[in-house]
Each structure stands twice: as C-alpha cells, then as structure tokens.
Design an enzyme around this catalytic site. Structure first.
Site: not given
Ligand code: FAD
Length: 316
Positions: A181, A305, A229
């Site tokens: 990510r 995130e 998420c």
C-alpha cells in the site's frame, strides 16, 4: 474577493480548466462527508494541468489530487488550496494494442473496475487480482491498491508523472519502489501507467474476475459509506509478517462500536462506515478509539491507511 483569486500571478488566468471556488468535496468521496476545497479545478488538457501545477508550485499554493475518493476522508473543516480532478476525457483514456511489452497505457482518471472488466473482455491477463477495488488508475497506483489476490504493482511496467514542480517524468516500476500500500514515487501527479498484460483465455480471466469480486462482496461491506480498510495491516514483531488489522479489531470486540454516526462495520472490523447524518469528525473519533483500544490490548499501534485531508494538511 476569494483568497486564491488575488494571488499574483493568478492561478487560473487563461487556464483551459473548469474552476469551482469553495467547492463541496464530500459528494466526490465514498464517505460522502467533509467540507469544501478553496478551489476544485478540472483541467481540460495535460498542458493546462501542467501550467496549474507549475503556478501552484511557484505561489506555494497547496495542491492535492482527487481520484475516485475511495480511500479518502475530507475533514469537516474542508481543505485549503487547490484540489485537482482528472475528469476530462484526455485523462480517462485507455490505449490498447500499444507495441512492446506493456500493451496497455491507462491514464490516471480511468476507472479501475471498468478497466479490469474491459481487459478481461479483451482476453488480457494481469489485472484480475484488482477486481472489485473502487479506484481511479492514479489512486490505485499511488496506494498500490490490492488485497489477498495481489496488488497493482504486479501489472505495472512504468508510470508517467508530473512532479510537484510541473516536470514530466517516466518512472520504471523498479524506480517506483512499490511495496505494501505504498510507493516511493516522487511528490506530484500520476498521469498514466503502462501495464504489462499478457494475452490469455478470455473465459478463464472472466471467471477469475467474477470469483474475486464475489469473495470481496461476501467478506466486505461494499455498499456502505466507507473508504475500505481504515488501517494498514501491522507487521508482527515475532514473525516479521503482516497480520490482519481487522482480526485485531475483531478480537478487541470492537465490531459495531460507534461514535455519532460512524461505526465499526459488523461485517469487517477494519471498515469504519457512516450512517446518514454522520460526519468526518465521527469517523476520526471511531478511528482514534479503535487505535487506543487495540494498542491497550495488544501493544500494536495501528497506522491509518485512509488518507485524511484537512486545512492543517494531510493528517498523520
Ligand atoms: C468499498 C471499498 C473497498 C475497498 N477495497 C480495497 C481493497 O480491496 N484493496 C485496497 O487496496 N483498497 C481498497 N479500498 C480503498 C481504495 O479503493 C484504494 O485505496 C484506491 O486505490 C483509492 O483510489 P482512488 O482513486 O479512489 O483514490 P482517492 O481516494 O481519490 O485518493 C487516495 C490518495 O491517492 C492520491 N491520488 C489519487 N489520484 C492520484 C493521482 N493521479 N496522482 C497522484 N496521487 C493521486 C490522492 O491524492 C490521495 O492521497 C476500498 C475502498 C472502498 C470504499
């Protein structure tokens, strides 16, 4: 007069772009909350985008890029400076059948889900791992979006960028430094990605896309107002491997926990979702409480995130 219009040189003079001042951003994100941008600018050409980026750089005006808003929370106070949307047709183009090892160039504004479907229809293999992930191509590159079946980096051979000072540069996948990510791309705007896709059996690829999409729909609250998420999967000290943030939240019995209109999804512990009437502040309150309780219980500090934009810059 609006603060951005009194700047010299003017940011928007003669610019081939649509400019909306004090533009509400919430409706452009999946959370559907948050305040206004001082200016929301939709350039009509890459030259106009380049001019805008250079002017923002020269005047010290903050500039942010909005993709499909699927990994973004805009604070209720809004954001300062310019927010750019790559919504003009030139930024949505996908060029198929290019020569060389990367036959597809997808421009940053293109919709990832449609791209995955179109590649499957054409019998092009290499993107099915991204089925069901809501994103623009630029957002998927920047976040190296992915999941249990793989990530964006797997398909990328190079990335075209406009750096924050307005310089065009082509960056190889190796230089882009894709990791979980994350990328090491320079600060700026992703313009396009060249994708190294292989010819394959159309029905097999389509079946794979369908299977991954079904898995996501079963395990995640895809229809809720969220940004996917909330936290990155943390690295476990004992093994050096990533462990599921969702599991830690679940084990802390936080599913269903709520503040105001925001709640931890009962379907997936790492999704924080919003009810009608909820606010960005509610989402941040739930996220902070989840971080605190997981820290107290496990000693693990979850890192966010989801990107949060505010007038104080990007919140850590
Ligand atoms: C229901 C749901 C399910 C999800 N499932 C997943 C999943 O399985 N896996 C996963 O990884 N993510 C998932 N997400 C999160 C999201 O889909 C990804 O992070 C996606 O990559 C975000 O892309 P975007 O275009 O919406 O970016 P945005 O949310 O608009 O922006 C995110 C960041 O990328 C930057 N950015 C966007 N475009 C550009 C550009 N052209 N150049 C430079 N920077 C840019 C923005 O400035 C911002 O910092 C999910 C989200 C939702 C709502």
């Amino acid at each position: 007069m609006h603060a951005l219009l009194v700047q010299q040189p003017s940011l928007f003079d003669g610019l081939a772009a649509t400019v909306e001042l004090d533009a509400p951003l919430g409706g452009l994100t999946w959370f559907k909350v948050g305040g206004c941008a001082d200016a929301l600018v939709t350039p009509k050409t890459t030259d106009a985008l380049s001019t805008l980026v250079t002017r923002c750089h020269e005047t010290g005006t903050p500039l942010r890029v909005l993709g499909s808003g699927a990994n973004l929370l805009v604070a209720d106070e809004g954001v300062d400076g310019v927010v750019v949307r790559l919504d003009a047709p030139c930024f949505h183009t996908v060029e198929f059948d290019r020569d060389g090892p990367a036959p597809v160039r997808a421009w940053a504004g293109a919709d990832l889900m449609k791209l995955v479907q179109e590649c499957a229809r054409r019998g092009l293999d290499g993107l099915s791992q991204l089925a069901g992930i809501p994103a623009s191509v630029g957002g998927a590159i920047t976040m190296n979006a992915g999941g249990a079946f793989g990530d964006t980096a797997q398909a990328v051979s190079s990335v075209g960028m406009l750096t924050h000072s307005g310089v065009r540069s082509d960056i190889s996948a190796a230089e882009a430094g894709f990791s979980y990510r994350h990328t090491n791309l320079p600060r700026g705007i992703v313009l396009w990605a060249d994708l190294a896709l292989m010819s394959g059996d159309r029905e097999t690829i389509r079946a794979r896309v369908k299977e991954i999409f079904a898995y996501k729909s079963r395990s995640q609250p895809m229809a809720d107002r969220s940004a996917g998420c909330m936290f990155r999967n943390p690295v476990e000290a004992s093994t050096g491997l990533r462990t599921s943030a969702g599991r830690l939240i679940d084990e802390a019995k936080l599913k269903g926990f709520s503040c105001g209109g925001a709640y931890v999804s009962p379907v997936h512990g790492n999704f924080i979702a919003l009810r009608e009437g909820g606010s960005a502040t509610d989402v941040l309150a739930v996220a902070a409480e989840v971080q605190l309780r997981v820290l107290e219980r496990t000693g693990v500090r979850l890192e966010r995130e989801v990107v949060v934009w505010s007038r104080r810059g990007e919140l850590p």
